[in-house]
Design a protein around this motif. Structure first.
Motif: not given
Length: 301
Positions: A43-54
């Motif tokens: 979950v942590e890796s998922f949202y860290a990556t997705l939040m980097g997408n504008p």
């Protein structure tokens, strides 16, 4: 032939159960333990990556992720990898359809959903790769986990597209109903634009120094140039409309030219003004009559 919703749900349920039945029980238990035990990391890796997408930032916020989405994704992983029976599989897959409908209602881009699925599969693959299995076992575990995730997401995507298609059909039906009314309103707006131009020309005739806006700058002229070809197509109606607009513009220019030559009707008298316009009309008889002179003479008659 398209299958019904229940038939498609049954097909996915059968595929889910068949995948579980074909997988070694010990391996399946290890996959479950690995994924569920690593759910916080996933979950942590998922949202860290997705939040980097504008683009994703439009639909996500740090507060929303912390308060709701983080826990929801953790539960989702637990549900997907905890299924052991056909009943549990059907319940899970039916819930995915509800999630897909929500994604459609908030108009989340399909490419963003595909990116999210790719991130989940990649992070799960990384966690399974750390389990210490040999290469063949790791490859089988990754394939099984990917299939489970894909079956769950398949229901989401199907509901997503179904909801979008329903909305599109409703919009088309509404457009068919309102198209006639909208066109009538558009015609009234164009008639008003033409009347305002006509009033400006008349005002310019009676007041020296007042120059009306050219017909080409009005809404109706813009409509004839840009919208009429789409509405009427290339044909005699469009040609007649363009010819009429050109005739009106020439007629207005001739009347204003008469004002510049001898003065306004107020200054020279209406009779003298119309007499001059009539003289111009008689002179124009030596050449083929044009709509402009006809419109000019009509304005003074």
């Amino acid at each position: 032939m398209l299958r019904s919703r229940e038939e498609r749900l049954s097909r996915r349920t059968d595929a889910f159960v068949a995948l579980l039945d074909d997988t070694d029980a010990t391996l399946m238990d290890t996959i479950r333990a690995t994924v569920i035990g690593s759910s916080d990391k996933i979950v942590e890796s998922f949202y860290a990556t997705l939040m980097g997408n504008p683009e994703a930032a439009t639909y996500l916020s740090h507060a929303l992720v912390q308060t709701r989405l983080r826990a929801a994704l953790g539960r989702w992983l637990g549900q997907v990898f905890s299924v052991r029976s056909a009943e549990e599989a059907a319940t899970l897959l039916r819930a995915q359809e509800a999630v897909g409908a929500i994604h459609a209602r908030v108009e989340m881009p399909l490419c963003l959903l595909a990116q999210a699925a790719r991130i989940i599969r990649r992070v799960i693959t990384e966690e399974l790769g750390r389990a210490g299995w040999d290469g063949i076992t790791t490859a089988n575990a990754v394939r099984i986990a990917d299939d489970l995730v894909d079956l769950a997401i398949e229901g989401m995507n199907e509901a997503y597209l179904g909801d979008l298609m329903t909305s599109a059909r409703r919009q088309q039906a509404l457009q068919l109903v309102t198209a006639g009314h909208a066109f009538a309103l558009e015609c009234e707006r164009m008639r008003t634009s033409l009347f305002q131009w006509h009033r400006g020309v008349l005002l310019g005739l009676w007041r020296q120094g007042v120059t009306p806006s050219p017909l080409a700058a009005t809404d109706i002229a813009l409509w004839v140039t840009h919208r009429a070809p789409l509405t009427l197509g290339d044909g005699p109606q469009l040609d007649a409309l363009r010819a009429g607009m050109a005739a009106l513009e020439r007629a207005g220019a001739e009347l204003l030219g008469t004002r510049e030559a001898i003065g306004t009707p107020t200054e020279v008298g209406l009779a003298a003004f119309c007499s001059t316009a009539a003289s111009s009309r008689r002179c124009s008889r030596r050449r083929p009559a044009c709509p402009a002179s006809m419109a000019a003479s009509s304005a003074c008659s």
